[in-house]
Design an enzyme around this catalytic site. Sequence first.
Site, short mmCIF file in Angstrom:
data_model
loop_
_atom_site.label_atom_id
_atom_site.label_comp_id
_atom_site.label_asym_id
_atom_site.label_seq_id
_atom_site.Cartn_x
_atom_site.Cartn_y
_atom_site.Cartn_z
N ASP A 1 85.55 35.35 32.64
CA ASP A 1 85.69 33.69 32.18
C ASP A 1 85.30 33.51 30.71
O ASP A 1 84.48 34.26 29.95
CB ASP A 1 84.21 32.82 33.06
CG ASP A 1 84.03 31.48 32.72
OD1 ASP A 1 84.71 30.69 32.93
OD2 ASP A 1 83.02 31.13 32.10
N GLU B 1 90.69 34.65 31.14
CA GLU B 1 90.75 33.31 30.78
C GLU B 1 90.76 33.47 29.19
O GLU B 1 89.71 33.25 28.58
CB GLU B 1 89.52 32.53 31.26
CG GLU B 1 89.73 31.01 31.30
CD GLU B 1 88.84 30.27 31.77
OE1 GLU B 1 89.02 29.22 32.35
OE2 GLU B 1 87.68 30.56 31.49
#
Length: 695
Positions: free
Chosen positions: A348, A386
Amino acid sequence: MPNAPLPTSPSFTASDGAPFPPGALWLPDEQAFNFSIFSRNATAIMLLLYRADDLATPCLRVPFRLPHNKTGDMWHARVPASHAGDACYYGYSVAGPCRPEDGLLFDAEKLLLDPYARGVFFPPGFDRAAACRPGPTAGRAPLGVLPGRADTPPPPIRRPRRHDHDLVIYELHVRAFTRDPSSGVPAAWRGSYAALTARIPYLKALGITAVELMPVFQRDPLHGTFWGYMPLNFFSPHAGYASDGTVDTALREFREMVAALHEAEIELFLDVVYNHTAEDHSGGPVWSYRGIDNASYYSSTPGTPFRATNRSGCGNDLDVAAPVVRQLILSSVWFWIAEMGIDGLRFDLASTFSVDETGHVDPTEPPIVTELSDTAHHWHTRLIAEPWAGDGSLMQLGRAFPGRTWRQWNARFRDDVRRFLRGDQGCVPLLMTRLYGSTDLFPDDRAHAARPYQSINYLASHDGLTLRDLFSYDDPGQFAANCGHQGAADAPEPVQALRRRQTRNGFCLLMLANGTPMFQAGDEFGHSRGGDPNPYDRDDTTNWLDWRLTENEAPLLRFVRMLVAFRAAHPSIARSVGWRDDVSWHGVDGGDPDLRPVSRSLAFFLRGATMEDDDLYVLINGWDDTLHFALPEAAQGAGTAWRGVIDTAAAPPADILPPEAALPVGDMERLTVQARAIRVLLRTRRDKTRQDNTR
C-alpha cells in the site's frame, strides 16, 4: 599432555538475554523466554507479564537493568519459565523524557504493545480513549501473546505452481467475502478465514489463479475502519477474522486457508500496509511505537519542531528509511512468507519507500526496496506496488518506481479504459497502448527492459466504484457514466441491458490485454456498493457480497468464467514481452486504425503462431450505432475459417462460446458489431488442425 577441557560458565545471554531477534522468543532447550525491544531514547524499560485471570496487575515485573540488559539500542532480558509461571500475555512500560517538540512522548504509565508480538490480545476493558489521554492504561491496552511453550513448528509449506500467462488476480476482503448469510457457509464461520477456505471450490471454478487479500494485519477493533488499512501490529493475522475471534484460531485458520489455496493451485497475496499505523494522527492513541520511541519510528520534517509527516493521509507516516523501521518491515515480510506461506505482497502506498531520512524523494533505489527485492528473490515471492501516495504528489507509476522488477497497479490502464468505455474523445491511441502492455510506462527498450506482466491491469478495486456501479452512476472523478439512469433502482430494461453489456466489455478489454489482470470479488456477478467509492468503514451489506447474485446474474458469471478460461487457453495474449510484429491494428475499413480524437472504434489482429497458439481478431465498437468492419488483408488466408467466440452484444449464452461450439463466420466482408460491443474471432492454425486430426 592433551589439552585440558575449558571450564564451563554461564553464557552472557543466559543471564542477560540476547538483543536479537526482536520480540518474544521461546527457547525450549533453556526453558526460558527471550525478550528484546528497540528504543534509542528511553531511559528505562520494564517488562510486564500477565495471567489470564488478572489483566490489570502484572504477575511479574522485569526491569531491564543497565548495563546488562541493553546492547546498543536493543533492551533485552531472559526470563526462565519458572519465573514466568502461568503468564500468557506481556507488555512494556517505557520511561523517558516527554518533549513533544522533539518527538519524545514517553509515559511510563502507558502499557505498550511489542511491535514484534506474534499475537495481540484485547482485554475486556480495552479502551481506545484511555490511550489517547494521559494516565495508566493497564487492563485497557492491547497485550502481546506469549509464544506457546509446547508449540510444534508449522508443517512444511507446499507452494503452488508459479503461474505465468494464466496469472489472474482476484482481490477480496476476508470478512466481506462470506459475511452475508447468502454465502452458504455455517453461521459461526461467516466472515472468517475458515469460511474463505470453504469457498475455494468457487474460486477454482471461477478460474482465478491468485487471491489478493485486503489487509489482514491485526487492527484496533474499536477504530471503525473495515477495510483494514490502519494496522496495529505487523506480525499478527487479524483475530476478528477467526471463526471464534481468538489469536490461536486466527493463526491456525490462516495457515489452513493458505494450505487449501495451494492445494487448489491458487497463490495467495497480501495487501500490506507499512507506511503508517493505527496510532493515527497527533493526539491519537499511545499503544506501541509512539510510546516506545516516537521519534525513531515516525518521520517528521527535519529542522522543525516534531510533527509527523502525512504523505499517507493518515497523519503518522512511519520513517521507512530508518534502519529500525526497515528491520521491522523486513522481519514482518519474512514472517508472512516463511511462517505463514504467502506467495506475494502488494504494498500500500509503496511510493513512500522513496522518501529518505531527510524527507526528500530519492530518485535511485532506496535501501528498503533493494532489501525487499532480495528477500522476494530468495523466497520466489511476487512484489506488487501501489506506486503512489497521499495526494498523488508521489506518483511513480511505471519506470519512475524504484523497484525496477516489481509489478505495479496500473491506474492509467484503469482510467484510460474507463474513459473509452464512457465514450470520451481521444481514447483510441490510449486504448491501443494499454492493450499492448503499457509500454509508455513499462518501456521494453534496452535501457529499461520492462515486462508487460509488470502492469497489473484493472478496472475496479476496493478503492473506487465497483464495475457495476461504474455503469450505474455518473461520477466524473471515477470516469463513470450511468447509461442513461442514475442509480440501480427503477432502471428501465434497456438501461440494465446496456449496463450488462458494458460490464462484459470491461471484462473483455481486461482479459484481452497484455499484462496481469486483476478484478475485485463480486464484480463477476454485478455487486454494487450503491455508488459509494469509499465505504472503508461500512461493515454491512454495502461491502458484504450478496451471493444470491450468482443466480440472479448467472449469465454474467458464466461469461466471466469462460473469459478467464479463454485467456488461460491462449498464451499469445499474455506474453513475457510485447506483441511486437505479431499484432496489427486496424480501423473499420480494414486499413489503419482511426486515431482521430472523435474515433471510438478499433480492431486488432493477433497472430498466435510464435506462441503455438490460434489467431485472434478483436473488433471494438465504442459508438452508439452498429458498425460493419472489413477483414484486413493481414487476417485473410493462412488458416482455417474464422469463428465467432465472443460477442458482448449477443444474448447469453451466445455472448461467449467454447471454440468447438462456435460456428464459422458467414460474411467475412461485413463483420457486424453492435453498438457498444466487442466481438472476438478465433482461427485455428492449420498445423494444429492437422495435429488434432491425427490424434
